[in-house]
Scaffold this motif. Structure first.
Motif, PDB file in Angstrom:
ATOM      1  N   GLN A  81       0.775  -1.222   0.138  1.00 23.88           N
ATOM      2  CA  GLN A  81      -0.167   0.028  -0.142  1.00 23.88           C
ATOM      3  C   GLN A  81       0.849   1.266   0.044  1.00 23.88           C
ATOM      4  N   THR A  82       1.849   1.214   1.008  1.00 25.36           N
ATOM      5  CA  THR A  82       2.669   2.451   1.079  1.00 25.36           C
ATOM      6  C   THR A  82       3.574   2.718  -0.279  1.00 25.36           C
ATOM      7  N   TRP A  83       4.111   1.513  -1.050  1.00 19.84           N
ATOM      8  CA  TRP A  83       4.708   1.690  -2.173  1.00 19.84           C
ATOM      9  C   TRP A  83       3.890   1.869  -3.690  1.00 19.84           C
ATOM     10  N   TYR A  86       3.357   5.747  -3.105  1.00 24.62           N
ATOM     11  CA  TYR A  86       4.529   6.324  -3.706  1.00 24.62           C
ATOM     12  C   TYR A  86       4.736   6.356  -5.168  1.00 24.62           C
ATOM     13  N   LEU A  87       4.085   5.289  -5.755  1.00 20.52           N
ATOM     14  CA  LEU A  87       4.020   5.242  -7.396  1.00 20.52           C
ATOM     15  C   LEU A  87       3.042   6.166  -7.762  1.00 20.52           C
ATOM     16  N   PRO A 141      -9.928  -5.267  -6.028  1.00 16.31           N
ATOM     17  CA  PRO A 141     -11.072  -5.445  -6.845  1.00 16.31           C
ATOM     18  C   PRO A 141     -11.392  -4.144  -7.784  1.00 16.31           C
ATOM     19  N   GLU A 142     -10.192  -3.631  -8.096  1.00 18.80           N
ATOM     20  CA  GLU A 142     -10.348  -2.106  -8.872  1.00 18.80           C
ATOM     21  C   GLU A 142     -10.630  -2.412 -10.523  1.00 18.80           C
ATOM     22  N   SER A 143     -11.278  -1.520 -10.902  1.00 21.84           N
ATOM     23  CA  SER A 143     -12.077  -1.636 -12.131  1.00 21.84           C
ATOM     24  C   SER A 143     -11.243  -0.744 -13.048  1.00 21.84           C
ATOM     25  N   ASN A 144     -10.370   0.481 -12.308  1.00 15.84           N
ATOM     26  CA  ASN A 144      -9.710   1.278 -13.028  1.00 15.84           C
ATOM     27  C   ASN A 144      -8.194   0.638 -13.335  1.00 15.84           C
ATOM     28  N   LYS A 145      -8.027   0.678 -14.791  1.00 13.16           N
ATOM     29  CA  LYS A 145      -7.104  -0.038 -14.872  1.00 13.16           C
ATOM     30  C   LYS A 145      -5.619   0.407 -14.664  1.00 13.16           C
ATOM     31  N   ARG A 146      -5.467   1.657 -14.634  1.00 16.20           N
ATOM     32  CA  ARG A 146      -4.536   2.505 -14.093  1.00 16.20           C
ATOM     33  C   ARG A 146      -3.821   2.088 -12.690  1.00 16.20           C
ATOM     34  N   ALA A 147      -5.239   2.134 -12.086  1.00 19.01           N
ATOM     35  CA  ALA A 147      -4.854   1.960 -10.563  1.00 19.01           C
ATOM     36  C   ALA A 147      -4.423   0.469 -10.352  1.00 19.01           C
ATOM     37  N   LYS A 148      -4.960  -0.415 -10.909  1.00 21.71           N
ATOM     38  CA  LYS A 148      -4.732  -1.711 -10.900  1.00 21.71           C
ATOM     39  C   LYS A 148      -3.224  -1.956 -11.478  1.00 21.71           C
ATOM     40  N   MET A 149      -2.913  -1.231 -12.536  1.00 23.52           N
ATOM     41  CA  MET A 149      -1.514  -1.418 -13.047  1.00 23.52           C
ATOM     42  C   MET A 149      -0.545  -0.932 -12.177  1.00 23.52           C
ATOM     43  N   LEU A 150      -0.678   0.197 -11.341  1.00 25.96           N
ATOM     44  CA  LEU A 150       0.119   0.686 -10.112  1.00 25.96           C
ATOM     45  C   LEU A 150       0.218  -0.069  -9.194  1.00 25.96           C
ATOM     46  N   TRP A 151      -1.163  -1.036  -8.655  1.00 23.91           N
ATOM     47  CA  TRP A 151      -1.061  -1.750  -7.523  1.00 23.91           C
ATOM     48  C   TRP A 151       0.007  -3.184  -7.987  1.00 23.91           C
ATOM     49  N   GLU A 153       2.416  -3.188 -10.118  1.00 26.55           N
ATOM     50  CA  GLU A 153       3.574  -2.481 -10.039  1.00 26.55           C
ATOM     51  C   GLU A 153       4.128  -2.483  -8.557  1.00 26.55           C
ATOM     52  N   ALA A 154       3.325  -2.151  -7.592  1.00 26.79           N
ATOM     53  CA  ALA A 154       3.729  -1.977  -6.467  1.00 26.79           C
ATOM     54  C   ALA A 154       3.957  -3.184  -5.730  1.00 26.79           C
TER      55      ALA A 154
END
Length: 167
Positions: A81-83, A86-87, A141-151, A153-154
């Motif tokens: 979560q904290t990483w 940061y991203l 359970p994120e539908s936002n592709k960018r948020a899921k991609m960053l998650w 990646e973290a």
């Protein structure tokens, strides 16, 4: 006739002193003066709905209760979560939060508790099946592709999940 009970008198005085000093017999205060939280179970809903700070508090409670599997899960979720934060918002504030919150919570543990936890955590992180299970559990359970991609990646950056497959 009433007789004096010296042991009862001493106990009563000690309890009164504790209460006057602000202590109770049922709470274990944290450094901030809040009651110590318990070792909470991990659920898919807790991955994105509980703050990293609360996960680290749960981690400490789990360590103190020698529930190292749960402690490892809380550690992993909080770090991811904290990483992720940061991203999402790079900068010194989010980087410091990522580094400082874990240090702050670990300071609540004895050296022996820290060593035991790190030993147990390393077993989890080095075992392919256990790491794969941990990586699979920490999903949004994120539908936002960018948020899921960053998650993701973290998660990959913090736990090295990219090469893990669920067995």
């Amino acid at each position: 006739m009433v007789t004096a009970n010296p042991a009862g008198f001493v106990t009563c005085c000690l309890l009164s002193l504790l209460l006057l000093a602000g202590c109770t017999l049922t709470e274990h205060p944290t450094a901030a003066g809040e009651p110590l939280v318990g070792c909470a179970d991990i659920s898919p809903a807790s991955v994105g709905s509980i703050t990293a700070e609360r996960h680290y508090e749960y981690m400490v409670s789990c360590i103190k209760n020698q529930q190292f599997s749960q402690a490892s899960s809380h550690y992993a979720i909080a770090g991811v979560q904290t990483w992720h934060d940061y991203l999402t918002s790079p900068g010194s504030v989010s980087k410091e939060r990522h580094q400082a919150e874990l240090r702050k919570q670990l300071a609540r543990l004895s050296d022996k508790e820290k060593r035991h936890f790190w030993d147990e955590l390393n077993i989890v992180l080095r075992d392919e099946k256990r790491l794969a299970g941990l990586c699979a559990m920490i999903t949004l359970p994120e539908s936002n592709k960018r948020a899921k991609m960053l998650w993701d990646e973290a998660k990959n950056g913090y736990l090295h999940c990219e090469n893990q497959r669920v067995f």
